[in-house]
Design a protein around this motif. Structure first.
Motif, PDB file in Angstrom:
ATOM      1  N   GLN A  31       0.816  -1.212   0.000  1.00 24.02           N
ATOM      2  CA  GLN A  31       0.000   0.000   0.000  1.00 24.02           C
ATOM      3  C   GLN A  31       0.856   1.271   0.000  1.00 24.02           C
ATOM      4  N   VAL A  32       0.171   2.380  -0.232  1.00 24.95           N
ATOM      5  CA  VAL A  32       0.767   3.711  -0.153  1.00 24.95           C
ATOM      6  C   VAL A  32      -0.040   4.511   0.872  1.00 24.95           C
ATOM      7  N   LYS A  33       0.641   5.134   1.803  1.00 24.25           N
ATOM      8  CA  LYS A  33      -0.033   5.915   2.844  1.00 24.25           C
ATOM      9  C   LYS A  33      -0.011   7.388   2.474  1.00 24.25           C
ATOM     10  N   ILE A  34      -1.171   8.023   2.589  1.00 28.42           N
ATOM     11  CA  ILE A  34      -1.330   9.401   2.152  1.00 28.42           C
ATOM     12  C   ILE A  34      -1.918  10.237   3.281  1.00 28.42           C
ATOM     13  N   ARG A  35      -1.422  11.465   3.394  1.00 23.20           N
ATOM     14  CA  ARG A  35      -2.019  12.447   4.289  1.00 23.20           C
ATOM     15  C   ARG A  35      -2.906  13.354   3.438  1.00 23.20           C
ATOM     16  N   PRO A  36      -4.234  13.245   3.558  1.00 24.69           N
ATOM     17  CA  PRO A  36      -5.115  14.086   2.734  1.00 24.69           C
ATOM     18  C   PRO A  36      -4.889  15.570   2.982  1.00 24.69           C
ATOM     19  N   ALA A  37      -5.049  16.350   1.901  1.00 25.87           N
ATOM     20  CA  ALA A  37      -4.916  17.803   1.992  1.00 25.87           C
ATOM     21  C   ALA A  37      -6.248  18.491   1.751  1.00 25.87           C
ATOM     22  N   PHE A  38      -6.904  18.154   0.631  1.00 25.81           N
ATOM     23  CA  PHE A  38      -8.221  18.706   0.322  1.00 25.81           C
ATOM     24  C   PHE A  38      -9.138  17.571  -0.120  1.00 25.81           C
ATOM     25  N   VAL A  39     -10.390  17.649   0.326  1.00 26.80           N
ATOM     26  CA  VAL A  39     -11.377  16.623  -0.006  1.00 26.80           C
ATOM     27  C   VAL A  39     -12.680  17.319  -0.375  1.00 26.80           C
ATOM     28  N   ILE A  96       2.080  11.844  -0.237  1.00 31.42           N
ATOM     29  CA  ILE A  96       2.576  10.519   0.139  1.00 31.42           C
ATOM     30  C   ILE A  96       3.488  10.647   1.359  1.00 31.42           C
ATOM     31  N   ILE A  97       3.210   9.847   2.394  1.00 30.31           N
ATOM     32  CA  ILE A  97       4.084   9.879   3.564  1.00 30.31           C
ATOM     33  C   ILE A  97       4.760   8.532   3.815  1.00 30.31           C
ATOM     34  N   GLU A  98       4.302   7.470   3.142  1.00 28.94           N
ATOM     35  CA  GLU A  98       4.936   6.156   3.328  1.00 28.94           C
ATOM     36  C   GLU A  98       4.585   5.267   2.141  1.00 28.94           C
ATOM     37  N   ILE A  99       5.544   4.440   1.751  1.00 29.28           N
ATOM     38  CA  ILE A  99       5.344   3.482   0.663  1.00 29.28           C
ATOM     39  C   ILE A  99       5.688   2.092   1.175  1.00 29.28           C
ATOM     40  N   GLY A 100       4.759   1.154   0.995  1.00 31.43           N
ATOM     41  CA  GLY A 100       4.964  -0.200   1.480  1.00 31.43           C
ATOM     42  C   GLY A 100       6.201  -0.863   0.900  1.00 31.43           C
ATOM     43  N   SER A 101       6.768  -1.785   1.665  1.00 34.19           N
ATOM     44  CA  SER A 101       8.048  -2.404   1.292  1.00 34.19           C
ATOM     45  C   SER A 101       7.964  -3.230   0.012  1.00 34.19           C
ATOM     46  N   ASN A 102       6.789  -3.718  -0.338  1.00 36.79           N
ATOM     47  CA  ASN A 102       6.649  -4.552  -1.537  1.00 36.79           C
ATOM     48  C   ASN A 102       6.024  -3.818  -2.716  1.00 36.79           C
ATOM     49  N   VAL A 103       5.952  -2.502  -2.646  1.00 41.31           N
ATOM     50  CA  VAL A 103       5.411  -1.723  -3.757  1.00 41.31           C
ATOM     51  C   VAL A 103       6.527  -1.471  -4.768  1.00 41.31           C
ATOM     52  N   SER A 104       6.286  -1.898  -6.004  1.00 46.95           N
ATOM     53  CA  SER A 104       7.336  -1.760  -7.012  1.00 46.95           C
ATOM     54  C   SER A 104       6.839  -1.107  -8.295  1.00 46.95           C
ATOM     55  N   ASN A 105       5.570  -0.696  -8.326  1.00 48.28           N
ATOM     56  CA  ASN A 105       5.006  -0.177  -9.572  1.00 48.28           C
ATOM     57  C   ASN A 105       4.551   1.275  -9.466  1.00 48.28           C
ATOM     58  N   LEU A 106       5.287   2.075  -8.704  1.00 51.45           N
ATOM     59  CA  LEU A 106       4.933   3.484  -8.538  1.00 51.45           C
ATOM     60  C   LEU A 106       5.671   4.406  -9.492  1.00 51.45           C
ATOM     61  N   GLY A 107       6.523   3.861 -10.345  1.00 55.34           N
ATOM     62  CA  GLY A 107       7.289   4.705 -11.250  1.00 55.34           C
ATOM     63  C   GLY A 107       8.204   5.622 -10.471  1.00 55.34           C
ATOM     64  N   ASP A 108       8.120   6.943 -10.753  1.00 52.05           N
ATOM     65  CA  ASP A 108       9.008   7.896 -10.070  1.00 52.05           C
ATOM     66  C   ASP A 108       8.370   8.502  -8.831  1.00 52.05           C
ATOM     67  N   LEU A 109       7.228   7.984  -8.404  1.00 51.02           N
ATOM     68  CA  LEU A 109       6.590   8.515  -7.208  1.00 51.02           C
ATOM     69  C   LEU A 109       7.401   8.191  -5.961  1.00 51.02           C
ATOM     70  N   LYS A 110       7.410   9.120  -5.026  1.00 49.64           N
ATOM     71  CA  LYS A 110       8.208   8.954  -3.813  1.00 49.64           C
ATOM     72  C   LYS A 110       7.533   9.668  -2.650  1.00 49.64           C
ATOM     73  N   VAL A 111       8.013   9.391  -1.452  1.00 45.79           N
ATOM     74  CA  VAL A 111       7.508  10.071  -0.267  1.00 45.79           C
ATOM     75  C   VAL A 111       7.669  11.579  -0.440  1.00 45.79           C
ATOM     76  N   GLY A 112       6.626  12.315  -0.107  1.00 43.88           N
ATOM     77  CA  GLY A 112       6.636  13.767  -0.251  1.00 43.88           C
ATOM     78  C   GLY A 112       5.938  14.258  -1.498  1.00 43.88           C
ATOM     79  N   ASP A 113       5.658  13.366  -2.444  1.00 43.40           N
ATOM     80  CA  ASP A 113       4.987  13.790  -3.672  1.00 43.40           C
ATOM     81  C   ASP A 113       3.521  14.109  -3.407  1.00 43.40           C
ATOM     82  N   ARG A 114       3.015  15.067  -4.155  1.00 41.13           N
ATOM     83  CA  ARG A 114       1.610  15.476  -4.087  1.00 41.13           C
ATOM     84  C   ARG A 114       0.817  14.658  -5.097  1.00 41.13           C
ATOM     85  N   VAL A 115      -0.345  14.157  -4.685  1.00 37.40           N
ATOM     86  CA  VAL A 115      -1.062  13.202  -5.528  1.00 37.40           C
ATOM     87  C   VAL A 115      -2.575  13.445  -5.477  1.00 37.40           C
TER      88      VAL A 115
END
Length: 361
Positions: free
Chosen positions: A27-35, A77-96
């Motif tokens: 999984q990917v953990k996200i801190r929501p900003a706007f909803v 994005i604040i955390e990326i699971g250890s088995n996630v391998s298909n996020l391309g160039d996405l990384k912690v801190g990116d806005r999504v």
């Protein structure tokens, strides 16, 4: 953790001591900003229909009310699971932006590439699995779409409703330069007008009775504005299109008048796209379709590609939806200044956002 939880109609509760969800290895953990508060959220607030009731859990999440609301989500994005391998160039801190559709992946529509038609489909924020009106949410990697630097987090929360519109326009097969009718200019109708402009459509006839929505429809590219309380819509539409009617009409209102007007307005062999979710059954005379070989098509939510197209159109400036955001409220005022305001001040608002960005990086 804070979260706005739905227990039943008119029973939303801001809970402040919930456990923070743990990010699974895939999984990917996200801190929501706007909803954004969606029309479906508002419907459920008044009359529970889609949210699974207690004791009848959703088949994909095994959850029922109470659930955390919110499916029009942007965040960080604040955390990326250890088995996630298909996020391309996405990384912690990116806005999504978050793709909230849930599907089984095994039914025939899913295997055929149409997860929006999944037999057990659901949504984050409506069917369980977490919701954006919380401090944290964990999602599958394919649900995460990176926002370019030019797209604000506020606009990022508009990707979901814009994708509904983009999918509907794509379903219509309208061509550049062709005229169209958009009946109803709430958030989805206004989004459709913008998407029609983005693909180079011709004249856009918008129908609504609310002055603010009429003004925004014109701002976003409608060439003609009709008030259905003052004129015969189908007659006026035919006059504006050389007596023939446009080849495509979009019903974003979901009322008997919109059904009748869109069907009778389009030209012979024209297409009516139903985008509205109907509150009640309605009478339909099939002869209005048959005698002119008109096509009536349902358009439901979106596919992954629609999110990508919308983000690209936002990046290039072909979509500029900022004016749709008519108010931003804090999570602790989301009930009074959000849901209740949308009910009692309906004509004042288009898209109301819940702002959690004070805790977003």
């Amino acid at each position: 953790m804070r979260a706005l939880r739905y227990y039943g109609p008119k029973d939303l509760r801001l809970e402040t001591d919930l456990p923070e969800p743990k990010c699974g290895s895939t999984q990917v953990k996200i801190r929501p900003a706007f909803v954004g508060i969606c029309g479906t959220d508002l419907h459920e607030y008044q009359s529970q229909t889609f949210i699974p009731k207690y004791g009848s859990p959703h088949p994909l999440t095994n959850e029922s009310s109470p659930v955390t609301l919110g499916h029009e989500i942007s965040g960080t994005i604040i955390e990326i699971g250890s088995n996630v391998s298909n996020l391309g160039d996405l990384k912690v801190g990116d806005r999504v932006a978050v793709f909230p559709l849930l599907c089984c992946r095994t039914c025939e529509p899913c295997k055929g590439g149409f997860p929006n038609c999944c037999v057990d489909k659901g949504f984050l924020g409506l069917s369980g699995g977490g919701g954006g009106l919380s401090d944290y949410i964990c999602v599958q990697p394919e649900a995460v779409f990176k926002l370019p630097d030019s797209i604000s987090l506020e606009v990022g929360a508009l990707v979901e409703p814009l994708a509904v519109a983009w999918h509907a326009v794509n379903q219509s097969a309208i061509e550049a330069g062709q005229a169209s009718l958009v009946f109803g200019t709430g958030p989805i109708g206004l989004s459709i007008i913008q998407c029609l402009r983005a693909i180079g459509a011709g004249s856009i006839i918008a129908v609504d009775m609310v002055p603010q929505r009429q003004q925004l429809a014109k701002k976003f590219g409608a060439t003609h504005i009709l008030d259905p309380t003052r004129i015969d819509v189908s007659h006026a539409v035919r006059e504006l299109t050389g007596g023939n009617g446009p080849p495509v009409a979009f019903d974003c209102a979901g009322v008997p008048l919109s059904l009748e007007a869109t069907i009778r307005s389009v030209c012979a062999r024209g297409t009516i796209i139903n985008v509205a979710i109907w509150e009640k059954p309605v009478a339909l005379n099939p002869n209005d379709l048959v005698f002119h070989e008109r096509k009536y098509i349902g358009s439901l939510t979106y596919q992954l590609a629609d999110f990508g197209h919308v983000i690209d159109a936002l990046r290039t400036g072909h979509l500029k939806p900022e004016a749709m955001i008519t108010s931003k409220v804090s999570l602790d005022r989301a009930i009074e200044d959000g849901f209740e305001a949308l009910i009692h001040q309906r004509n004042k608002h288009i898209k109301l956002m819940v702002d959690l960005s004070a805790t977003a990086s």
